[in-house]
Scaffold this motif. Structure first.
Motif, PDB file in Angstrom:
ATOM      1  N   ARG A  73      27.850  48.888  39.744  1.00  0.00           N
ATOM      2  CA  ARG A  73      27.989  48.300  38.935  1.00  0.00           C
ATOM      3  C   ARG A  73      28.288  48.937  37.414  1.00  0.00           C
ATOM      4  O   ARG A  73      27.097  49.812  37.128  1.00  0.00           O
ATOM      5  CB  ARG A  73      27.106  47.038  38.022  1.00  0.00           C
ATOM      6  N   LEU A  74      29.454  48.900  36.851  1.00  0.00           N
ATOM      7  CA  LEU A  74      29.856  49.928  35.324  1.00  0.00           C
ATOM      8  C   LEU A  74      29.570  48.612  34.188  1.00  0.00           C
ATOM      9  O   LEU A  74      30.304  47.586  34.820  1.00  0.00           O
ATOM     10  CB  LEU A  74      30.863  50.938  35.162  1.00  0.00           C
ATOM     11  N   VAL A  75      29.414  48.970  32.864  1.00  0.00           N
ATOM     12  CA  VAL A  75      29.919  48.280  31.831  1.00  0.00           C
ATOM     13  C   VAL A  75      31.292  49.115  31.778  1.00  0.00           C
ATOM     14  O   VAL A  75      32.060  50.448  31.413  1.00  0.00           O
ATOM     15  CB  VAL A  75      28.997  48.105  31.031  1.00  0.00           C
ATOM     16  N   TYR A  76      32.761  47.929  31.610  1.00  0.00           N
ATOM     17  CA  TYR A  76      33.961  48.401  30.565  1.00  0.00           C
ATOM     18  C   TYR A  76      34.368  48.058  30.001  1.00  0.00           C
ATOM     19  O   TYR A  76      34.120  46.101  29.230  1.00  0.00           O
ATOM     20  CB  TYR A  76      34.732  48.493  31.456  1.00  0.00           C
ATOM     21  N   LEU A  77      35.282  48.477  28.188  1.00  0.00           N
ATOM     22  CA  LEU A  77      35.374  47.561  27.671  1.00  0.00           C
ATOM     23  C   LEU A  77      37.239  46.643  27.504  1.00  0.00           C
ATOM     24  O   LEU A  77      37.371  46.943  28.280  1.00  0.00           O
ATOM     25  CB  LEU A  77      36.333  48.678  25.851  1.00  0.00           C
ATOM     26  N   THR A  78      37.185  45.768  26.910  1.00  0.00           N
ATOM     27  CA  THR A  78      38.301  44.590  27.372  1.00  0.00           C
ATOM     28  C   THR A  78      39.197  45.243  26.311  1.00  0.00           C
ATOM     29  O   THR A  78      39.057  45.782  25.054  1.00  0.00           O
ATOM     30  CB  THR A  78      37.720  43.472  27.161  1.00  0.00           C
ATOM     31  N   ALA A  79      40.763  44.325  26.141  1.00  0.00           N
ATOM     32  CA  ALA A  79      41.475  44.634  25.352  1.00  0.00           C
ATOM     33  C   ALA A  79      40.969  44.151  23.868  1.00  0.00           C
ATOM     34  O   ALA A  79      41.635  44.916  23.212  1.00  0.00           O
ATOM     35  CB  ALA A  79      42.562  43.916  25.914  1.00  0.00           C
ATOM     36  N   ARG A  80      40.415  43.005  24.056  1.00  0.00           N
ATOM     37  CA  ARG A  80      39.697  42.673  22.367  1.00  0.00           C
ATOM     38  C   ARG A  80      38.685  44.248  22.116  1.00  0.00           C
ATOM     39  O   ARG A  80      38.964  44.016  20.805  1.00  0.00           O
ATOM     40  CB  ARG A  80      39.240  41.539  22.955  1.00  0.00           C
ATOM     41  N   THR A  81      37.828  44.049  22.976  1.00  0.00           N
ATOM     42  CA  THR A  81      36.821  45.737  22.494  1.00  0.00           C
ATOM     43  C   THR A  81      37.833  46.862  22.013  1.00  0.00           C
ATOM     44  O   THR A  81      37.741  47.695  21.334  1.00  0.00           O
ATOM     45  CB  THR A  81      36.368  46.439  23.398  1.00  0.00           C
ATOM     46  N   TRP A  82      38.577  47.027  22.672  1.00  0.00           N
ATOM     47  CA  TRP A  82      39.416  48.135  22.015  1.00  0.00           C
ATOM     48  C   TRP A  82      40.601  47.810  21.270  1.00  0.00           C
ATOM     49  O   TRP A  82      41.069  48.855  19.993  1.00  0.00           O
ATOM     50  CB  TRP A  82      40.901  48.641  23.269  1.00  0.00           C
ATOM     51  N   THR A  83      40.989  46.617  20.912  1.00  0.00           N
ATOM     52  CA  THR A  83      41.477  46.328  19.320  1.00  0.00           C
ATOM     53  C   THR A  83      40.953  46.701  18.514  1.00  0.00           C
ATOM     54  O   THR A  83      40.789  46.895  17.241  1.00  0.00           O
ATOM     55  CB  THR A  83      42.022  45.021  19.706  1.00  0.00           C
ATOM     56  N   VAL A  84      39.058  46.095  18.681  1.00  0.00           N
ATOM     57  CA  VAL A  84      38.029  46.636  17.123  1.00  0.00           C
ATOM     58  C   VAL A  84      38.493  47.589  16.944  1.00  0.00           C
ATOM     59  O   VAL A  84      38.175  48.249  16.766  1.00  0.00           O
ATOM     60  CB  VAL A  84      36.898  45.993  17.998  1.00  0.00           C
ATOM     61  N   ALA A  85      38.053  48.495  18.815  1.00  0.00           N
ATOM     62  CA  ALA A  85      37.723  50.079  17.939  1.00  0.00           C
ATOM     63  C   ALA A  85      38.962  50.437  17.017  1.00  0.00           C
ATOM     64  O   ALA A  85      38.537  51.533  16.372  1.00  0.00           O
ATOM     65  CB  ALA A  85      37.461  50.727  19.960  1.00  0.00           C
TER      66      ALA A  85
END
Length: 161
Positions: A97-109
């Motif tokens: 199990r891994l943690v991935y960023l969502t499109a919403r997170t990439w917008t913030v980044a």
């Protein structure tokens, strides 16, 4: 007798305070960028997940290590950010199990990165090209000396490319 440059360096505010004051300027820009991106549901603890390099496709234990948090506290933050739509947990290539960023997170980044590029441009104009390049070079040397193992390194460009 000490030169005026030496005597100024040995008087308050010392390096820790100076770095904190600059960091506070940067942190305020981050908060402003996040608000402007429409993501006013993030708290200070959540923002720690946006530190360089962003944790995309990593184990929760790696996030805990990077942030200096317990696994339990990290899991709580990950669960909160999942509920807000910023992270998702799914199986990685090896079945873990891994943690991935969502499109919403990439917008913030990307909003944060733009704010930091803008701040760097302002500081460059404020202190001059030569002093700014020296400033950045010294910060990079100091950061490299304190950096964890190279496994934490990420590409300089947007990781989504």
């Amino acid at each position: 007798m000490e030169s005026s440059e030496e005597s100024r360096a040995e008087k308050p505010p010392y390096v820790g305070a100076l770095l904190r004051l600059c960091s506070e300027r940067a942190r305020e820009r981050v908060h402003q960028a996040i608000r402007e991106a429409g993501c006013d549901d993030l708290h200070e603890t959540h923002l720690r997940l946006f530190t360089y390099p962003v944790p995309d496709g990593v184990r929760p234990s790696e996030i805990a290590r990077r942030l200096g948090m317990t696994r339990q506290a990290t899991n709580h933050v990950i669960t909160q950010m999942e509920a807000l739509g910023y992270l998702e947990r799914r199986d990685g290539p090896d079945g873990r199990r891994l943690v991935y960023l969502t499109a919403r997170t990439w917008t913030v980044a990307e909003a944060i990165w733009k704010a930091m590029r803008d701040l760097q441009s302002e500081w460059r104009a404020e202190i001059g090209e030569r002093d700014f390049e020296t400033f950045i070079a010294v910060l990079r040397r100091l950061a490299a000396a304190a950096a964890p193992a190279p496994a934490a390194a990420a590409p300089a460009a947007s990781p989504r490319s």
